[in-house]
Enzyme design. Structure first.
Site, PDB file in Angstrom:
ATOM      1  N   ASP A  16      34.717  34.720  40.991  1.00 51.62           N
ATOM      2  CA  ASP A  16      34.627  33.874  40.091  1.00 51.62           C
ATOM      3  C   ASP A  16      35.766  32.739  40.007  1.00 51.62           C
ATOM      4  O   ASP A  16      36.702  32.764  40.417  1.00 51.62           O
ATOM      5  CB  ASP A  16      34.698  35.215  38.684  1.00 51.62           C
ATOM      6  CG  ASP A  16      34.289  34.429  37.512  1.00 51.62           C
ATOM      7  OD1 ASP A  16      34.157  33.390  37.452  1.00 51.62           O
ATOM      8  OD2 ASP A  16      34.618  35.115  36.506  1.00 51.62           O
ATOM      9  N   HIS A  33      32.269  25.410  44.065  1.00 50.39           N
ATOM     10  CA  HIS A  33      31.465  26.485  45.211  1.00 50.39           C
ATOM     11  C   HIS A  33      30.963  26.045  46.319  1.00 50.39           C
ATOM     12  O   HIS A  33      30.743  27.130  47.393  1.00 50.39           O
ATOM     13  CB  HIS A  33      29.809  26.555  44.245  1.00 50.39           C
ATOM     14  CG  HIS A  33      29.504  26.453  43.127  1.00 50.39           C
ATOM     15  ND1 HIS A  33      30.170  27.804  42.519  1.00 50.39           N
ATOM     16  CD2 HIS A  33      28.895  26.289  41.929  1.00 50.39           C
ATOM     17  CE1 HIS A  33      29.830  27.861  41.108  1.00 50.39           C
ATOM     18  NE2 HIS A  33      28.478  26.943  40.961  1.00 50.39           N
ATOM     19  N   LEU A 127      31.264  44.774  61.177  1.00 51.32           N
ATOM     20  CA  LEU A 127      31.678  44.964  59.801  1.00 51.32           C
ATOM     21  C   LEU A 127      30.303  44.601  58.589  1.00 51.32           C
ATOM     22  O   LEU A 127      29.037  43.901  59.476  1.00 51.32           O
ATOM     23  CB  LEU A 127      32.240  43.675  59.247  1.00 51.32           C
ATOM     24  CG  LEU A 127      32.257  43.015  57.998  1.00 51.32           C
ATOM     25  CD1 LEU A 127      33.391  43.999  57.004  1.00 51.32           C
ATOM     26  CD2 LEU A 127      33.274  42.139  57.849  1.00 51.32           C
TER      27      LEU A 127
HETATM   28  C1  FPP Z   1      31.674  31.931  39.641  1.00 54.35           C
HETATM   29  O1  FPP Z   1      32.068  30.873  39.325  1.00 54.35           O
HETATM   30  C2  FPP Z   1      30.948  31.614  41.078  1.00 54.35           C
HETATM   31  C3  FPP Z   1      29.570  31.847  41.217  1.00 54.35           C
HETATM   32  C4  FPP Z   1      28.882  31.954  40.087  1.00 54.35           C
HETATM   33  C5  FPP Z   1      28.827  31.471  42.333  1.00 54.35           C
HETATM   34  C6  FPP Z   1      29.999  32.342  44.075  1.00 54.35           C
HETATM   35  C7  FPP Z   1      28.971  31.595  44.807  1.00 54.35           C
HETATM   36  C8  FPP Z   1      29.111  31.302  46.272  1.00 54.35           C
HETATM   37  C9  FPP Z   1      31.014  31.014  46.494  1.00 54.35           C
HETATM   38  C10 FPP Z   1      28.508  30.425  46.895  1.00 54.35           C
HETATM   39  C11 FPP Z   1      28.581  31.048  48.370  1.00 54.35           C
HETATM   40  C12 FPP Z   1      28.332  32.400  48.386  1.00 54.35           C
HETATM   41  C13 FPP Z   1      28.037  33.291  49.658  1.00 54.35           C
HETATM   42  C14 FPP Z   1      27.942  34.530  49.812  1.00 54.35           C
HETATM   43  C15 FPP Z   1      27.383  31.965  50.665  1.00 54.35           C
HETATM   44  P1  FPP Z   1      32.171  30.308  38.106  1.00 54.35           P
HETATM   45  O2  FPP Z   1      30.697  29.618  38.448  1.00 54.35           O
HETATM   46  O3  FPP Z   1      31.382  31.405  37.292  1.00 54.35           O
HETATM   47  O4  FPP Z   1      33.299  29.516  37.689  1.00 54.35           O
HETATM   48  P2  FPP Z   1      33.982  29.343  36.344  1.00 54.35           P
HETATM   49  O5  FPP Z   1      33.952  31.110  35.207  1.00 54.35           O
HETATM   50  O6  FPP Z   1      35.174  29.412  36.569  1.00 54.35           O
HETATM   51  O7  FPP Z   1      33.134  28.735  35.724  1.00 54.35           O
END
Ligand code: FPP
Length: 237
Positions: A16, A33, A127
């Site tokens: 997050d 991201h 893993l």
């Molecule tokens: C949360 O931050 C993150 C996500 C919803 C996406 C996580 C995805 C990745 C890191 C991309 C790739 C993943 C893999 C497995 C290759 P947020 O957008 O909710 O952040 P915020 O709360 O600050 O708005």
């Protein structure tokens, strides 16, 4: 660096804070991201180094479909590209790759890439990396309950033998152990409809660090914290 005793078998991460990381730098959310993918790579590496056997990542929830279409598309594209880029290395390093979630909502192209990646890495022993995609805990419990109801309608004697274990075997996580440690980054202290059933006895580690900044040292801090926990599973010592 693994002088840490008591390494968890299964570490699960609610990644997050990507959006906030980007906003702090005056960038678009997707920049967070992209940087978050580097933290995924660092966590995979650190898991191998520490001897963790399962690393699961909450990459996209059922609720995340409600984000702006452009962001959803970018995230799906990022998953696709990450698989393209990483799978050869996973095969070389004996890392098994698994995607769990409501795959009916994913595109044919992404599903084909997932099938191919899972098939190519299926014998990995070092893993197992599990990516939860289009997943929510309530969705998982409901799909298991629906299957169980159908089984019971066909064979009412099954009603007599429902146990936590038989129910677990209907969840999408049936083949994997429950998480020992659930990490959540970015200072939020909630489960957000993640592993509701499987997390019943997980230890939690909340850190203010935003996901794009969560690299090896932060990962080992979480392991260090876990190693000091006293897990009693509701019993007394
Ligand atoms: C949360 O931050 C993150 C996500 C919803 C996406 C996580 C995805 C990745 C890191 C991309 C790739 C993943 C893999 C497995 C290759 P947020 O957008 O909710 O952040 P915020 O709360 O600050 O708005």
């Amino acid at each position: 660096m693994s002088e840490i005793k008591n390494i968890p078998v299964h570490v699960s991460i609610i990644m997050d804070g990507n959006g906030r990381w980007a906003a702090e730098r005056g960038k678009e959310r997707v920049a967070g991201h992209f940087e978050g993918v580097e933290s995924v790579r660092a966590s995979v590496k650190a898991s191998v180094e520490a001897g963790v056997k399962y690393l699961s990542l909450f990459a996209f929830s059922e609720e995340n479909w409600n984000r702006p279409e452009a962001e959803v598309m970018t995230l799906m594209e990022l998953m696709l590209r990450s698989m393209e880029n990483e799978i050869d290395t996973f095969v070389e390093q004996g890392i098994r790759f698994v995607v769990l979630g409501n795959r009916a909502r994913l595109s044919d192209k992404l599903n084909a890439m997932i099938d191919n990646s899972m098939q190519r890495t299926q014998d990995g022993q070092t893993l197992t990396v599990i990516v939860f995609l289009s997943y929510s805990g309530k969705w998982d419990i409901l799909q298991a309950a629906t299957r169980l109801a159908k089984q019971c309608a066909q064979d009412p004697s099954k009603l007599e033998s429902i146990t936590p274990e038989t129910f677990s075997s209907l969840l999408v996580t049936a083949d994997f152990p429950d998480p020992d440690l659930i990490i959540r980054t970015s200072g939020e202290s909630r489960l957000s409809n993640y592993l509701l059933w499987q997390g019943a006895y997980s230890e939690f580690y909340f850190t203010p660090v935003l996901w794009p900044d969560f690299r090896r040292d932060e990962y080992f801090k979480a392991l260090e914290s876990y190693s000091k926990r006293d897990r009693r599973y509701g019993k007394v010592k």
